[in-house]
Every structure is written in C-alpha cells, then in structure tokens.
Scaffold this active site. Structure first.
Site, PDB file in Angstrom:
ATOM      1  N   SER A 281      25.942 -49.248  33.282  1.00  0.00           N
ATOM      2  CA  SER A 281      24.766 -48.721  32.587  1.00  0.00           C
ATOM      3  C   SER A 281      23.569 -49.632  32.826  1.00  0.00           C
ATOM      4  O   SER A 281      23.732 -50.830  33.093  1.00  0.00           O
ATOM      5  CB  SER A 281      25.040 -48.650  31.086  1.00  0.00           C
TER       6      SER A 281
ATOM      7  N   TYR B 244      28.127 -51.534  23.368  1.00  0.00           N
ATOM      8  CA  TYR B 244      27.994 -50.760  24.613  1.00  0.00           C
ATOM      9  C   TYR B 244      27.706 -51.699  25.786  1.00  0.00           C
ATOM     10  O   TYR B 244      28.369 -51.643  26.821  1.00  0.00           O
ATOM     11  CB  TYR B 244      26.876 -49.731  24.446  1.00  0.00           C
TER      12      TYR B 244
ATOM     13  N   ALA C 264      28.295 -54.857  25.984  1.00  0.00           N
ATOM     14  CA  ALA C 264      29.464 -55.721  26.219  1.00  0.00           C
ATOM     15  C   ALA C 264      30.483 -54.990  27.092  1.00  0.00           C
ATOM     16  O   ALA C 264      31.023 -55.552  28.051  1.00  0.00           O
ATOM     17  CB  ALA C 264      30.089 -56.150  24.896  1.00  0.00           C
TER      18      ALA C 264
ATOM     19  N   LYS D  66      29.938 -52.438  29.109  1.00  0.00           N
ATOM     20  CA  LYS D  66      29.402 -52.111  30.435  1.00  0.00           C
ATOM     21  C   LYS D  66      29.245 -53.370  31.301  1.00  0.00           C
ATOM     22  O   LYS D  66      29.370 -53.308  32.524  1.00  0.00           O
ATOM     23  CB  LYS D  66      28.090 -51.339  30.316  1.00  0.00           C
TER      24      LYS D  66
HETATM   25  P1  NAP Z   1      28.310 -37.329  28.394  1.00  0.00           P
HETATM   26  O1  NAP Z   1      27.419 -36.202  28.824  1.00  0.00           O
HETATM   27  O2  NAP Z   1      28.255 -37.784  26.981  1.00  0.00           O
HETATM   28  O3  NAP Z   1      29.812 -36.973  28.807  1.00  0.00           O
HETATM   29  C1  NAP Z   1      30.845 -37.875  28.481  1.00  0.00           C
HETATM   30  C2  NAP Z   1      32.117 -37.447  29.173  1.00  0.00           C
HETATM   31  O4  NAP Z   1      33.146 -38.372  28.780  1.00  0.00           O
HETATM   32  C3  NAP Z   1      32.564 -36.070  28.770  1.00  0.00           C
HETATM   33  O5  NAP Z   1      33.159 -35.413  29.876  1.00  0.00           O
HETATM   34  C4  NAP Z   1      33.618 -36.358  27.717  1.00  0.00           C
HETATM   35  O6  NAP Z   1      34.616 -35.365  27.578  1.00  0.00           O
HETATM   36  C5  NAP Z   1      34.246 -37.620  28.269  1.00  0.00           C
HETATM   37  N1  NAP Z   1      34.960 -38.345  27.223  1.00  0.00           N
HETATM   38  C6  NAP Z   1      34.435 -38.916  26.115  1.00  0.00           C
HETATM   39  N2  NAP Z   1      35.411 -39.441  25.369  1.00  0.00           N
HETATM   40  C7  NAP Z   1      36.586 -39.205  26.006  1.00  0.00           C
HETATM   41  C8  NAP Z   1      37.943 -39.491  25.741  1.00  0.00           C
HETATM   42  N3  NAP Z   1      38.321 -40.133  24.635  1.00  0.00           N
HETATM   43  N4  NAP Z   1      38.878 -39.107  26.642  1.00  0.00           N
HETATM   44  C9  NAP Z   1      38.524 -38.432  27.762  1.00  0.00           C
HETATM   45  N5  NAP Z   1      37.255 -38.118  28.069  1.00  0.00           N
HETATM   46  C10 NAP Z   1      36.289 -38.503  27.202  1.00  0.00           C
HETATM   47  O7  NAP Z   1      28.053 -38.643  29.269  1.00  0.00           O
HETATM   48  P2  NAP Z   1      27.077 -38.935  30.499  1.00  0.00           P
HETATM   49  O8  NAP Z   1      25.711 -39.143  29.965  1.00  0.00           O
HETATM   50  O9  NAP Z   1      27.332 -37.988  31.602  1.00  0.00           O
HETATM   51  O10 NAP Z   1      27.615 -40.400  30.892  1.00  0.00           O
HETATM   52  C11 NAP Z   1      28.614 -40.609  31.868  1.00  0.00           C
HETATM   53  C12 NAP Z   1      28.747 -42.108  32.081  1.00  0.00           C
HETATM   54  O11 NAP Z   1      27.474 -42.655  32.454  1.00  0.00           O
HETATM   55  C13 NAP Z   1      29.181 -42.883  30.834  1.00  0.00           C
HETATM   56  O12 NAP Z   1      30.053 -43.917  31.191  1.00  0.00           O
HETATM   57  C14 NAP Z   1      27.887 -43.441  30.297  1.00  0.00           C
HETATM   58  O13 NAP Z   1      28.090 -44.612  29.540  1.00  0.00           O
HETATM   59  C15 NAP Z   1      27.145 -43.724  31.590  1.00  0.00           C
HETATM   60  N6  NAP Z   1      25.672 -43.767  31.431  1.00  0.00           N
HETATM   61  C16 NAP Z   1      24.971 -42.667  31.067  1.00  0.00           C
HETATM   62  C17 NAP Z   1      23.576 -42.761  30.944  1.00  0.00           C
HETATM   63  C18 NAP Z   1      22.717 -41.587  30.570  1.00  0.00           C
HETATM   64  O14 NAP Z   1      21.498 -41.757  30.455  1.00  0.00           O
HETATM   65  N7  NAP Z   1      23.271 -40.405  30.355  1.00  0.00           N
HETATM   66  C19 NAP Z   1      22.938 -43.981  31.185  1.00  0.00           C
HETATM   67  C20 NAP Z   1      23.705 -45.095  31.536  1.00  0.00           C
HETATM   68  C21 NAP Z   1      25.071 -44.969  31.669  1.00  0.00           C
HETATM   69  P3  NAP Z   1      34.540 -34.206  26.441  1.00  0.00           P
HETATM   70  O15 NAP Z   1      33.801 -33.067  27.080  1.00  0.00           O
HETATM   71  O16 NAP Z   1      35.969 -33.924  26.134  1.00  0.00           O
HETATM   72  O17 NAP Z   1      33.810 -34.775  25.271  1.00  0.00           O
END
Ligand code: NAP
Length: 221
Positions: free
Chosen positions: A114, A127, A129, A131
């Site tokens: 992240s 978070y 920590a 990442k």
């Molecule tokens: P998101 O839209 O919130 O989607 C999260 C995904 O993780 C969903 O498919 C969810 O499945 C799955 N998930 C959550 N808890 C789970 C569990 N216990 N077991 C299995 N699957 C689980 O996230 P995103 O924004 O695409 O982020 C993806 C990655 O990028 C993450 O690691 C996040 O920290 C990182 N990131 C995102 C951003 C941003 O701006 N969006 C920025 C920096 C880093 P369900 O559909 O079942 O809930």
C-alpha cells in the site's frame, strides 16, 4: 496453460487482475471467501491441503482490509483481523505452494502492499504495520526463492477507485484527494492489474524483491 491464484478476486483490484490474467490466457483460480476465508486458520489449512498437488505458476496475494482508527481506538479484533488477512494469510499461501513452484523452477509472486507502506497518515498504525510487514515477506522470499527462478515483488497501490476507498472516504474527500495527487485523479483498478500482470508474466525475468509504488506521483510530493 499457466495457472494463477489470486486472492480477493471478487471485486476491486483483485477482480481487475483476474480479468487481465484471463484475457492473457491464464487459468485463474480466484477462490471466494466461502472457499478460502483468509482470516480463518482452518479454512486456509483445508484450502492448501485440497490443492496440495496443484502447480500454481503465479500467486497474487491481493485480499486485504483497512480499518482506520487512531491508536487509542484500535480494538484487539482489528489488530488480529488485519494482521491475519494482510500478513499471515499471504505467508501461509506462499508456504503452501512454493514447493511446487520450486519443483517447476518457475514462479512469480506479487504481494499487494500500500501507499501506507511508503508514506504515512494518522489512523493507519495497524494497516501500515501489516503492509510494511508484507514487504518484509517479499524481501526474504525474493532472496530465498531466486535460485529457483521464482520472482517476488510488492505492488503498493496509491488511491484506487474501489469499494475500500469509497468506504473510507466521502465523495467530497475523494474530490479533495484527487487534487493532492499529481495525476489529479485516483487510479482505476485496471491500472494496478497491468503492473501486477507484468511482474507476474514471462516478460519479467530479473525484477525481484522490489516495492513498486503505483500512486500517480502522490508519494513524491
Ligand atoms: P476491496 O475492494 O475492499 O476488496 C477486498 C477483497 O478482499 C474482496 O475480494 C474481499 O472478498 C477480499 N477479502 C476480504 N476479507 C477476506 C477474507 N477474510 N477472506 C477472503 N477474502 C477476503 O479491496 P481493494 O481496494 O481492491 O484492495 C485490494 C488490495 O489493495 C488490498 O490488499 C488493499 O489493502 C490494497 N490497497 C488498496 C488501495 C485502494 O485505494 N483501494 C490502496 C492501497 C492498497 P469479499 O468480496 O468476500 O468481501
């Protein structure tokens, strides 16, 4: 046909990444939370056991969550849940499937970090920590697995238009954020997928152990 395991493929960055791999001819394994609950020890163990004979060429540890609270308000549950999902589960999946990659003498792993593992902001203690921790996993795996032609990198997304971002920011805050980003907009999930795909493709033959920040210039200001 090369086979990729992607966690969190139901939406956001994971969904876009699964689509990219599919469009490039990969067999995509993107388990639902019912098939693989990454905060449930038993579920991870059962999944790894069920797929013990599977050769995954690529693993994308993408699933993650981000609860934002300043230090006094962080609950034990949040600490445990975020650590389990963002840090422990990726280690267990790599542990489960690296052996087959080593046998194959081929593998590509991307761990999703992240922007909060690059710069910081109040409320991101746990978070950040996890990442930063996942990049530690990348560092060690890169040196441990390089002799087997397994390349391991971290992609650190900046603000990306997904449910996570919409949950943590009001539309006004998203507007404000856009003005803070040199590119003047948030990223689309597909833009992360392109970088993840390159790092996991056969085009990447030598890039390993790196933290690649994809943030439209945000962390450079
Ligand atoms: P998101 O839209 O919130 O989607 C999260 C995904 O993780 C969903 O498919 C969810 O499945 C799955 N998930 C959550 N808890 C789970 C569990 N216990 N077991 C299995 N699957 C689980 O996230 P995103 O924004 O695409 O982020 C993806 C990655 O990028 C993450 O690691 C996040 O920290 C990182 N990131 C995102 C951003 C941003 O701006 N969006 C920025 C920096 C880093 P369900 O559909 O079942 O809930």
């Amino acid at each position: 046909m090369r086979k990729v395991l992607i966690t969190g493929g139901s939406r956001g960055i994971g969904k876009a990444t699964a689509e990219k791999f599919r469009s490039c001819g990969y067999e995509v394994e993107a388990p639902t939370r019912q098939e693989l609950n990454l905060t449930d020890k038993a579920s991870i163990a059962a999944y790894v056991e069920k797929h013990r004979d599977t050769y995954f060429d690529v693993i994308v540890n993408n699933a993650g969550s981000n609860d934002i609270h300043e230090i006094e308000d962080i609950t034990d549950e949040e600490i445990e849940q975020m650590t389990a999902l963002n840090l422990i589960a990726p280690i267990k999946l790599i542990r489960g499937f690296a052996g087959k990659m080593k046998e194959n003498r081929y593998g590509r792993i991307v761990n999703i970090g992240s922007i909060w593992a690059v710069v910081s902001k109040p409320g991101r203690c746990v978070y950040s920590a996890t990442k930063n921790g996942i990049h530690g996993v990348t560092n060690t795996m890169a040196v441990e697995l390089a002799p087997y032609n397994i390349l391991v990198n971290t992609v650190c997304p900046g603000f990306t238009m997904t449910e996570m971002t919409k949950k943590n920011n009001t539309p006004e805050q998203i507007e404000e954020l856009s003005r803070e980003i040199p590119m003047q907009r948030l990223a689309e999930p597909g833009e992360m997928a392109e970088v993840i795909y390159f790092l996991c493709s056969e085009q990447n033959t030598y890039l390993t152990g790196q933290k690649i920040t994809v943030d439209g210039g945000f962390s450079e200001k």
